[in-house]
Design an enzyme around this catalytic site. Sequence first.
Site, PDB file in Angstrom:
ATOM      1  N   LYS A  36       0.833  -1.206   0.000  1.00 49.87           N
ATOM      2  CA  LYS A  36       0.000   0.000   0.000  1.00 49.87           C
ATOM      3  C   LYS A  36       0.866   1.253   0.000  1.00 49.87           C
ATOM      4  O   LYS A  36       2.075   1.204   0.245  1.00 49.87           O
ATOM      5  CB  LYS A  36      -0.903   0.004   1.237  1.00 49.87           C
ATOM      6  N   TYR A 269      19.025  29.322   2.364  1.00 56.33           N
ATOM      7  CA  TYR A 269      17.954  30.182   2.865  1.00 56.33           C
ATOM      8  C   TYR A 269      18.104  30.445   4.362  1.00 56.33           C
ATOM      9  O   TYR A 269      18.426  29.543   5.141  1.00 56.33           O
ATOM     10  CB  TYR A 269      16.591  29.527   2.634  1.00 56.33           C
TER      11      TYR A 269
END
Length: 377
Positions: A36, A269
């Site tokens: 899954k 950043y």
Amino acid sequence: MKDRTWIELSRAAISANLKNFRSLLSPKTLLTAVIKSNAYGHGLLETAELAHQAGADLFGVNSLEEAKLLRKKYPTFKILIMGEIPGLADRTAEVSDPNFWIIVSRTEEVRILTNCKPSPQIHLKVDTGMARLGFFGTDLERTFSEIKSEGLRLDGIATHFASTEDVLEQKYSKEQMKSFSEAVLLAEKFGFKNLVKHACASASTMLFPEAHYDLVRVGISLYGLWPSLQTRLSLHLSGKKDFNLSPVLSWKTRIVHIKTVPEDSFVGYGSTYQTSAPTRIAVVPVGYYEGLDRKLSNNGVMLVKGKRAKILGRICMNMTMLDITHIPGAEIGDEVTILGKDGEEEISADDHANWTYTINYEVTTRISESVPKKIAE
């Protein structure tokens, strides 16, 4: 063109992991390969093919959508659908497949599936202590009564352990086993005597042979990852010290840019990293879009030429910077290992989990489906 980033899946590792689990099981117990959620990040179709070749008896999925993708390639293979199917009454044509084994919680779902032509296999979920799907107590008894009185179909009964992998002492799991046994007896009281019974996922399959019943559902450990350190310790304490798992996934990228910056330069950043000496920086084209956890900023490492290269600054959406000052031979185009082995060094999903305060399940499952998959022997 070379891929910016890619995953390599080991055929040998999946085969070895399934073989090891087979060694724990009775020949009559079916083994479900749980694939899954894009096979926990490993790739749904790619993993399905490897698990099928390695001899899995069923595929385990969360949704009807996943089951339909698999059905296109495997027209008659048994598929266990473990999650709820929203709008089931409007999807009867899609679920009318005798080789779909569908787990349900409520009488109305049993009613809908019984009336499908052909009907899928219908497995009732029992809540033995997870407080998620299924019922217990008087609600469960009422459900059995309704199914029986309406002459509806029932093929299996299932539950799920809540905390097997989180502890060394398994009192709660033992209580769940007792509750499940009582639910099976209740089912038999209402005349359901030949149901397919299943309860075990990876950890409980390893630790509770008495709970293997007719089918086990192996998920995280299919991929060579331990459900937890506690599971591994519990298994070894039980005497099974020779049971091993082999990681299936390696995640790779390449250096796309190299530069040297002077002392006291800020990187990335927010200027969260400042160099203390001239520093050679490599840029790799992988960031949080591809599934690299941003908490690895200034924290994690990757492997370049068999050596650890520290992540500098904040991880960007599609790029990450590495310190390769101590790796003078590194060049643009060189392979970089995000997860996996390079020479004597290795970075595991458990390493990432420890560095980012999560679990190995999340580390691999978050890898973007856009990352291409390659099969390695």
